[in-house]
Design a protein around this motif. Structure first.
Motif, short mmCIF file in Angstrom:
data_model
loop_
_atom_site.label_atom_id
_atom_site.label_comp_id
_atom_site.label_asym_id
_atom_site.label_seq_id
_atom_site.Cartn_x
_atom_site.Cartn_y
_atom_site.Cartn_z
N ALA A 70 0.80 -1.23 0.00
CA ALA A 70 0.00 0.00 0.00
C ALA A 70 0.83 1.27 0.00
O ALA A 70 0.42 2.28 -0.56
N GLY A 71 2.02 1.27 0.59
CA GLY A 71 2.85 2.46 0.63
C GLY A 71 4.02 2.44 -0.35
O GLY A 71 4.84 3.35 -0.36
N ILE A 72 4.10 1.40 -1.17
CA ILE A 72 5.19 1.29 -2.12
C ILE A 72 4.79 2.02 -3.40
O ILE A 72 3.75 1.74 -3.99
N ASN A 73 5.62 2.95 -3.84
CA ASN A 73 5.32 3.75 -5.02
C ASN A 73 5.99 3.15 -6.25
O ASN A 73 7.17 3.38 -6.50
N PHE A 74 5.22 2.34 -6.99
CA PHE A 74 5.72 1.77 -8.24
C PHE A 74 5.41 2.69 -9.42
O PHE A 74 5.79 2.40 -10.54
N ARG A 75 4.72 3.80 -9.16
CA ARG A 75 4.27 4.68 -10.25
C ARG A 75 5.43 5.20 -11.10
O ARG A 75 5.34 5.28 -12.31
N ASN A 76 6.54 5.55 -10.48
CA ASN A 76 7.69 6.09 -11.22
C ASN A 76 8.91 5.18 -11.14
O ASN A 76 10.02 5.61 -11.41
N ALA A 77 8.69 3.94 -10.75
CA ALA A 77 9.80 3.00 -10.58
C ALA A 77 9.80 1.92 -11.65
O ALA A 77 8.75 1.58 -12.19
N ASP A 78 10.97 1.40 -11.92
CA ASP A 78 11.09 0.23 -12.78
C ASP A 78 10.82 -0.98 -11.89
O ASP A 78 11.66 -1.34 -11.08
N ALA A 79 9.64 -1.57 -12.03
CA ALA A 79 9.25 -2.71 -11.20
C ALA A 79 9.24 -4.01 -12.01
O ALA A 79 8.48 -4.94 -11.72
N THR A 80 10.10 -4.10 -13.00
CA THR A 80 10.17 -5.28 -13.85
C THR A 80 10.32 -6.54 -13.01
O THR A 80 11.23 -6.66 -12.21
N ARG A 81 9.40 -7.45 -13.22
CA ARG A 81 9.39 -8.77 -12.57
C ARG A 81 9.45 -8.70 -11.04
O ARG A 81 9.92 -9.62 -10.39
N ALA A 82 8.98 -7.63 -10.46
CA ALA A 82 9.03 -7.46 -9.00
C ALA A 82 8.27 -8.55 -8.25
O ALA A 82 8.63 -8.91 -7.14
N LEU A 83 7.19 -9.07 -8.85
CA LEU A 83 6.35 -10.05 -8.16
C LEU A 83 6.35 -11.41 -8.86
O LEU A 83 5.45 -12.23 -8.63
N MET A 84 7.34 -11.69 -9.66
CA MET A 84 7.37 -12.93 -10.43
C MET A 84 7.67 -14.13 -9.54
O MET A 84 8.50 -14.07 -8.64
N ASN A 85 6.98 -15.24 -9.82
CA ASN A 85 7.16 -16.52 -9.11
C ASN A 85 6.90 -16.41 -7.61
O ASN A 85 7.70 -16.82 -6.79
N MET A 86 5.76 -15.83 -7.29
CA MET A 86 5.32 -15.74 -5.90
C MET A 86 4.01 -16.51 -5.76
O MET A 86 3.30 -16.72 -6.73
#
Length: 174
Positions: A70-86
């Motif tokens: 909820a407080g993580i700002n992915f709006r301006n971040a490169d979040a490539t594969r941040a949640l892969m294989n979870m």
């Protein structure tokens, strides 16, 4: 401190509670929780408005089933594969926790559908929300909102959401 790259890589604790950490200056969180062996990673209260790099942040962390973004700002971040294989079953999202590019993927578990359901006025154990989204829909359509929680929709007859245990004998499945 601005760089948390690999900070909790492979950590092995059942419940990682980092709610009191001040992370508002963090710009690099790449690989931060990669290969974490925790069931729950509690980041509630985190504010990361300056985040720029979040690649593979939670990748390959299959034991994690609940995550507060909820407080993580992915709006301006490169979040490539941040949640892969979870193996997430509960995800808490906020105004800037965009999921585009995070590779949130379904995992096989007979107890769950490959759908996310909003909890509405219910709880994570008993959601009442009417909206259901596929993984692709949730990643594409969640554009930020007031803190909101989604749960993996359970299959009918699955009370606890855990993978059913099958017993096998020399004659087959019991």
């Amino acid at each position: 401190m601005t760089n948390f790259e690999f900070a909790f890589f492979g950590i092995q604790v059942p419940n990682l509670d980092l709610t009191s950490w001040d992370v508002h200056n963090v710009t690099d969180a790449g690989f931060m929780f990669m290969r974490a062996q925790s069931d729950v990673i509690n980041l509630s209260g985190w504010q990361m408005p300056k985040l720029k790099l979040a690649q593979w942040m939670f990748m390959l962390a299959p034991r994690v089933h609940e995550l507060d973004l909820a407080g993580i700002n992915f709006r301006n971040a490169d979040a490539t594969r941040a949640l892969m294989n979870m193996n997430l079953t509960v995800i808490h999202l906020g105004p800037d926790s965009l999921l585009t590019g995070t590779n949130l993927q379904p995992f096989h578990n007979d107890a769950y559908q490959d759908m996310w359901q909003d909890i509405g006025d219910g709880t994570t154990e008993a959601p009442t929300g009417k909206n259901r989204y596929t993984y692709s829909q949730l990643m594409a359509e969640f554009k930020g909102a007031a803190p909101y929680t989604y749960v993996r929709a359970k299959n009918p007859g699955s009370a606890d959401g855990k993978e059913p245990i099958h017993l096998f004998t020399t004659h087959g499945r019991v």
